[in-house]
Structures are given as structure tokens and as C-alpha cells.
Design an enzyme around this catalytic site. Structure first.
Site, PDB file in Angstrom:
ATOM      1  CG  LEU A  97      -1.832   1.231   1.489  1.00  0.00           C
ATOM      2  CD1 LEU A  97      -2.619   1.521   0.267  1.00  0.00           C
ATOM      3  CD2 LEU A  97      -2.595   1.100   2.629  1.00  0.00           C
ATOM      4  CB  SER A 317      -7.065   1.714  20.460  1.00  0.00           C
ATOM      5  OG  SER A 317      -7.893   1.310  19.409  1.00  0.00           O
ATOM      6  CD  GLU A 503       3.827  -2.036  22.416  1.00  0.00           C
ATOM      7  OE1 GLU A 503       2.509  -1.346  22.228  1.00  0.00           O
ATOM      8  OE2 GLU A 503       4.104  -3.022  21.931  1.00  0.00           O
ATOM      9  CG  ASP A 676       6.126   0.983  -5.017  1.00  0.00           C
ATOM     10  OD1 ASP A 676       6.604   1.953  -4.770  1.00  0.00           O
ATOM     11  OD2 ASP A 676       6.894   0.028  -5.310  1.00  0.00           O
ATOM     12  CB  SER A 678       1.087   7.083  -4.585  1.00  0.00           C
ATOM     13  OG  SER A 678       2.109   7.766  -5.581  1.00  0.00           O
ATOM     14  CB  THR A 681      -0.738   3.100  -6.335  1.00  0.00           C
ATOM     15  OG1 THR A 681       0.206   3.395  -5.265  1.00  0.00           O
ATOM     16  CG2 THR A 681      -1.119   4.369  -7.112  1.00  0.00           C
TER      17      THR A 681
END
Length: 744
Positions: A97, A317, A503, A676, A678, A681
Site C-alpha cells: 500500500l 488505540s 510500550e 508504489d 503513493s 495506489t
């Protein structure tokens, strides 16, 4: 000069030269006196500079630091590699992605006597193996310039990046081992981003700002938070930290270089059903900011670097609609996060969007908009010296002084039963529930048979946690969890960056920040801005408060060094702050060095095989073409005869899989408008039988797309066997038919 004369005489020129020499000596003495007086006066001032702009000539800017920024690709293989974060063995990469980047920032004193490096990388977390390999490469390039004490490596905590870069056994289980291509991509990307920053160092200024981010987070363990003292809770308006801290960088000519921001939110808008590698909500915020500042550039290009770094996000979250039973729609906001039908596996939190892509966009845009506002208004200048302090600590055996009469100890690492329950952001796959303070005889018996029973000492140390995995007592084939952990603070003028190895929950982070700030205050450095940089240097899961630990929800069950973990860290970081404030860093013992296990490549990821094509087809052929016309907000889609994307990752570190191109009729040429990296896309890889595979590329056409003629191109490598022991990767490409974007 005197010759035979009875006494010396000087020519007019000689007299002028002598007078000039005397004047130069006098001026030099005056300047040296002023320099040392000013230096002494400055050292007595606070690090903090008021929010005013000094009077300057129109062409003059006062620089306080040397600054450098850099960004480099660290994506790695996007197919067949497990994604790091949800510990879901079924969540394996199947495309792309957005690309993952390492963003590096170098800050140095004007005389370059001290440097600090901060790196924020689009990865799940920084592992010890990763850090050690990065430091080794930096040492071979730069000698002692960049070291373990002045280099901070922080992960954004995206849960959609490739796994496989850990040396401790527990992480191998869902990562399928140590995967060299994945590890190498991150190491090389981080080092390259530092190289770029190093090459671009120039004089400049730093500004700090802070503000509240709204509608972007919830506390996912509110029942744990409520266990903290009511008096402590009453000091805060929310059960999450909503403040963003922004460090803005400009050079001495006023050119914008970039910024680091810290904000506490989990990058889990993309849920555990996602198979596309991406940087999630904070990565989208970086994308938006960098696209705005690097105008006319493709994503990943341009000099401006925008980092959205992690902070104390442990119980925070982005799924702001809260937890609901996915099968019935009713709320499951209860202490165990369970549903009447289906139990805990049905209880999941939802983001604000229509789907996970939309939620990622919304949260990322919220964060970006606040950052842009803070960036534009940042006027409070940071001045003062740089310093850094670092220690390695055996966190399995820290003696903690709670007060003058009581001492406690940390424990060997262990995970509780609620660890296996997961969270409302990503539930576990078995019948575990959060909030378990008693073990399950069924699972305990299986554990004892397969892994061995925890010792009584470890059980007692971790109470009330019922131990599921006694990882500190498990050493085959290598230790399952780290004992040796980094603690580190870097100070840039009035800003203290506390680099934590895990964390921290909201309240844990607040306590740590306050303790460090008090330590600076009590040793003559008041008004320090203290920020927590999360997931730095080595991963040790979660750090809950002692009170939250008693509730044993997921975060507490994952606090691996026992109930006094937070108290131990507070004690250690106070020691670092004290050493910096009193200028005694050189007296800090370095501590025991962490191990670097001799592991070359140990993985269950399937070996690469030769790629094949259907009959009468070649690589890059179009199987399903685009339509002839599209409108904005529609999806252009094309499917090609493809190959395994891992070939490209192993063949070229920064391979681009796709472009969207617009036709320029005047020049009779095609111009790349998307790649790729972006956001709009998407690159999908589908594995078939007998070495065959397909690649589908989608372009989600933005509403403001310029009308015209476009095409989509695909770039890959196919693997060809030359012999039983030798194969090569051969590049190829495919191109869709041209299509038109028309008016609505």
C-alpha cells in the site's frame, strides 16, 4: 635595519605596521576575555530560550546547532513474509500500500563537539539485533562519531511491516525465524538515512511547540487505568495523553528541513486482516506533510523530512468507535473484553472510517493537521548544549528502592495468560481472555509438557500474573527474551528525549516523564521539556504501572519483568538524567553488553523457486485490462502475469513496482504522477500453482485528478533457474492500455 647609525630609526611604513600589530593584539585579548565571560554566563542560564525572535539584520540569521535530515527506503520484501505486530501467523505480506521509510535527524553543537542522532523508522519496533547491526555499520563508516550513547533508533510501531529481524526465539514463532532480506532492508535503510543526514549537515535553528490532538485515540484498557490512584487520575483530563510535541528544524538561511513530532497512538488502524505492507496512520501523516512540502515530487523524494514518532502508546488505540461484538453489534466494553456469543474473539474495536483504509486516512489526517498547525506556529526556540547518556542493564535483576525502607526486584521475563488474549485492536486466536489472574489447567499442562513448568521463584516474582510462557527460563535454541536492555536519554538544549525499550502505558509514561523532569529540576536544569520516544533500541513488550499490573489485562500480562518494571525504569532513567544534569555522564558504568547470536539465516519462509507463466503468455502480459474511461473517485484496475515480488526485493533494495503515468500531448511523452509509495495506489500479489502468480494494480483516482490520458505500468523480476544450484532474477515490465479520466 639600523645599519651603522648610532641609534635605530623606523620608516613611516614600519611605524604603521607596528601600530597595526599592537592594535590586533589588543583586539584579540579583548575578544578572548569577552568570549570566556559570555561562556561562563551562558553556562549558568537555563537551557530554555524564551519564545521571542532576536533582532536581526535582514540577511542575518543566528544559528544554534548543526542540523541534518535524511530519509531512505527500508521496506524490504512485501510478499510471503509475516507482518510484525499482531502475532497472527495467517497475516502474511501479499502486496504493498505504502513504502516504509527510515527518517534520520542529526543535531550537533555549532563546534561539532557533540552529536545526537534520532531515527524514526516505519517498522513495528527496533530489535536488539537490528540496533547492534546498525551500530556496527556506523562504526565502520564513521569511527566513534555515532555510538550507542548518542544514536536513538525508534520504531513507529506500524503493524503492517515485514517481520523477521529479531534474534530472540519468542519472536521467531510468528515471524517464521530470522529473515535476512527483511533485516538487511531495515539495517541498510536506517544507515542510508543517517548517511544522507550526515552529508547534509548545516547550521540551523530548532523550535519547539506542543498542542492537543482531538478525536484520534481512546484508552483500550480503561479498567486498568482506573486502578491507578484516584488522586493521580484527577490531575489529568483524559485517560490518554493527547499532547503532540513538535521539534521543528530550519537552516540558517531559513530553509525548512523537517521536524520530529511525538504523539501517543497505536498505528493499528489497519487491522489484522490486512496483507498489504504499509506505514499505517502515522505513516500517512508523514506522507501528507512531505507531499505538501516537497511539491512536485513523488512520495519518497524531496529534502523535507517529517517524522511522526511513537511515544507512550501502550494502552492507546486509534479505533475511536470502541469495542463491539462483530457478530451482534453490541458493546463489549467490559473488564474482560468478551462477548456473550463467541467470547473474546468476537470483541473488536472499530475506527472512525467505513473500512480500515478509510480509518487510517482519517486518523492520519487528524494527526497531520495538528502537526501542520504546530509547525506553522512554532516560535519557541531551543538553545543550549547537547548531551546523551546510555547504559545497558540486566532488567531481570534490578534492585529497586521504593523508599528508604523497602526494596524490591525485577523478575526474569515471563508472559501471562492474558498475553494470548490479544487486545480489542487485534484479538488472540484461542479461548484466552483479558484480565486473567488465574491460570488455565488445560493450557498450563500443555505448557509444562512442551516447554517446562515455570520455577516457583518466577511464579512468586510475577504474582498476580499467571505465567503462560516463562521466557526467561527458556534458552533453546537461543534465549526467548532479552535480559540486557538499553536505557538512554538525549538532551538537545531544553528538550530531553527519553528513549524507552517498549510500550509504556499512558500513566506509566506520565510517571516517567515527571520523574525525569523532577531530577533535572533538582540538579539545576529547570523547565526541561521531557518527551518519551517509544519502541527504541530493543523490544521488551509493555510497561504497565504497578496498579495496572494487578488487573492483568493484555498490557500487564505483557509487562515481562514483573510488577516493579516501571519502578525499575524510573530509577534507571533518573540516574541518567542526574548524570546529564551534573555533567557526570562519564562516570556511568556502561553495564553488561548484550549478546549478538551467531545466526545467519534461520527461517521457515518458503525458498524462492522459478517463476512460470501460463501457456502463450509472457511476464508482464495483461490478463485483465483497464476500462477505456474513468471518473474521479473510481478505481482503475489492471491484472498482469506476475512474478514473486521477493525477487525484486532481493535484487534491488528500492525497487518500484508500479507507476501511474499521464500523457503529455505537447511533448508526446508519458510523465510519472504516482508510484508504489503513493497512498492511492495498491499493489496486490496473488500466488498460484506451479510457480505462477498474478499481480493486480489498483489506482483509487483522487477527486482532484487532472483530466487526461493515463496508463498503469508494472515492474518486476522473474526468477529463472540456470542450473540446480544457480538462478538469476530477470527484470520485466508490463503496461496497461491507455485510459481517459473524464469529468463527472
Amino acid at each position: 635595519m639600523c645599519g651603522k647609525r648610532s641609534k635605530c630609526s623606523f620608516s613611516r611604513l614600519e611605524v604603521i605596521l607596528i601600530v597595526c600589530l599592537v592594535l590586533m593584539i589588543a583586539v584579540t585579548v579583548v575578544l578572548l576575555v569577552l568570549h570566556f565571560l559570555t561562556k561562563e554566563h551562558t553556562s549558568k542560564l537555563s537551557y530554555f530560550s524564551p519564545a521571542i525572535t532576536p533582532c536581526l539584520n535582514s540577511n542575518e540569521v543566528i544559528a544554534n546547532y548543526l542540523l541534518g535530515v535524511g530519509r531512505a527506503d527500508c521496506t524490504g520484501p512485501v510478499a510471503e513474509i509475516p507482518l510484525m505486530g499482531y502475532a497472527n501467523p495467517d497475516q502474511v505480506g501479499g502486496g504493498l500500500l505504502t513504502r516504509l521509510y527510515s527518517r534520520a535527524f542529526i543535531m550537533a553543537d555549532l563546534d561539532d563537539s557533540r552529536r545526537v542522532v534520532f531515527v524514526s523508522a516505519d517498522i513495528g519496533m527496533v530489535s536488539q539485533r537490528l540496533r547492534l547491526e546498525v551500530l556496527k555499520k556506523l562504526k565502520s563508516k564513521y569511527g566513534e562519531l555515532y555510538r550507542q550513547d548518542n544514536v536513538i533508533l525508534s520504531g513507529t510501531h506500524t503493524h503492517s511491516g515485514p517481520a523477521g529481524y529479531f534474534q530472540y526465539t519468542l519472536f521467531w514463532i510468528t515471524s517464521k525465524g530470522l529473515i535476512r532480506p527483511s533485516l538487511n532492508a531495515i539495517v541498510n535503510g536506517i544507515v542510508k538515512s543517517i548517511d544522507i543526514a550526515h552529508q547534509n549537515v548545516r547550521s540551523g535553528r530548532l523550535f519547539i511547540n506542543r498542542g492537543t490532538v482531538q478525536n484520534s485515540q481512546i484508552n483500550r484498557s480503561p479498567f486498568s487505568y482506573l486502578a491507578n490512584p484516584a488522586s493521580e487520575q484527577s490531575r489529568y483530563s483524559s485517560n490518554t495523553d493527547k499532547e503532540m510535541v513538535m521539534l521543528k528544524m530550519v537552516d540558517s538561511n531559513g530553509q525548512e528541513l523537517g521536524f520530529i513530532s511525538w504523539f501517543a497512538v497505536h498505528p493499528v488502524s489497519m487491522n489484522n486482516t490486512n496483507h498489504l505492507v504499509n506505514s499505517d496512520n502515522v505513516g500517512y501523516a508523514s506522507y501528507l506533510f512531505e507531499q505538501e512540502k516537497n511539491k512536485g515530487m513523488l512520495p519518497g523524494e524531496g529534502s523535507f523530512v517529517a517524522a511522526f514518532a511513537s511515544s507512550n502508546l501502550g494502552d492507546v488505540s486509534p479505533n475511536t468507535k470502541g469495542p463491539f461484538c462483530v457478530n451482534t453489534g453490541e458493546s463489549c466494553d467490559n473488564p474482560q473484553s468478551t462477548c456473550p456469543v463467541g467470547g473474546s474473539s468476537m470483541c473488536m474495536a472499530m475506527g472512525p472510517g467505513n473500512d480500515m483504509f478509510d480509518s487510517t486516512r482519517i486518523i492520519g489526517q487528524n494527526i497531520y493537521l495538528k502537526a501542520r498547525d504546530l509547525y506553522e506556529k512554532a516560535s519557541q526556540e531551543v538553545t543550549g548544549p547537547l548531551s546523551s547518556a546510555h547504559q545497558w542493564v540486566n532488567m531481570s535483576d534490578v534492585l529497586v528502592e521504593l523508599n528508604a525502607t523497602h526494596t524490591v526486584k525485577t523478575c526474569k521475563p515471563a508472559l501471562g495468560h492474558s498475553f494470548a488474549a490479544g487486545t480489542i485492536d487485534g484479538v488472540g486466536g484461542l479461548n484466552f481472555t483479558q484480565g486473567s489472574v488465574e491460570g488455565d489447567p488445560f493450557w498450563d499442562q500443555i505448557r509444562d509438557q512442551l516447554l517446562g513448568e515455570p520455577s516457583n521463584e518466577t511464579k512468586d516474582c510475577h504474582k498476580p500474573k499467571p505465567i503462560l510462557f516463562s521466557t526467561g527460563e527458556m534458552t533453546w535454541p537461543h534465549p526467548w527474551h532479552p535480559d540486557i536492555v538499553d536505557v538512554q536519554i538525549a538532551v538537545i538544549g531544553s528538550l530531553a528525549i527519553v528513549a524507552v525499550p517498549g510500550e509504556f502505558t499512558t500513566m506509566s509514561g506520565r510517571r516517567l516523564r515527571e520523574a525525569v523532569k523532577r531530577e533535572f529540576d533538582s540538579h539545576g536544569t529547570p523547565r526541561m521539556d521531557v518527551v518519551i520516544a517509544g519502541l527504541c533500541n530493543v523490544y521488551t513488550h509493555y510497561i504497565a504501572t504497578y496498579e495496572e499490573y494487578q488487573i492483568q489485562r493484555y498490557e500487564a500480562a505483557s509487562t515481562i519483568y514483573g510488577p516493579h518494571t516501571l519502578s525499575a525504569y524510573i530509577q534507571l532513567y533518573r540516574g541518567l538524567a542526574r548524570a546529564i544534569a551534573t555533567n557526570t555522564v562519564q562516570d556511568l558504568p556502561p553495564g553488561p553488553e548484550p549478546p549478538l547470536f551467531n545466526i545467519v539465516n534461520l527461517t521457515l519462509v518458503p525458498a524462492l523457486t522459478a517463476d512460470r507463466v501460463p501457456v502463450n503468455k509472457t511476464f508482464g502480459d495483461v490478463l485483465q485490462d483497464v476500462r477505456q474511461q474513468y471518473r474521479a473517485r473510481e478505481v482503475a484496475e489492471v491484472t498482469f502475469v506476475g512474478s514473486n515480488p521477493r525477487n525484486s526485493a532481493e535484487n534491488a533494495t528500492e525497487h518500484n513496482f508500479l507507476t501511474v503515468e499521464r500523457y503529455n500531448s505537447t511533448l508526446d511523452s508519458w510523465h510519472v504522477v504516482k508510484n508504489d509509495a503513493s497512498w492511492d495506489t495498491r499493489f496486490y500479489w496473488t500466488k498460484g500453482l506451479f510457480g505462477r502468480s498474478n499481480v493486480t494494480i489498483e489506482w483509487h483516482i483522487p477527486h482532484d485528478t487532472e483530466l487526461g490520458i493515463y496508463r498503469i505500468r508494472y515492474f518486476g523480476h522473474y526468477r529463472k533457474k540456470l542450473s540446480l544450484s544457480h538462478a538469476v532474477s530477470i527484470p520485466f515490465e508490463g503496461t496497461s492500455s491507455a485510459f481517459e479520466i473524464t469529468a463527472p
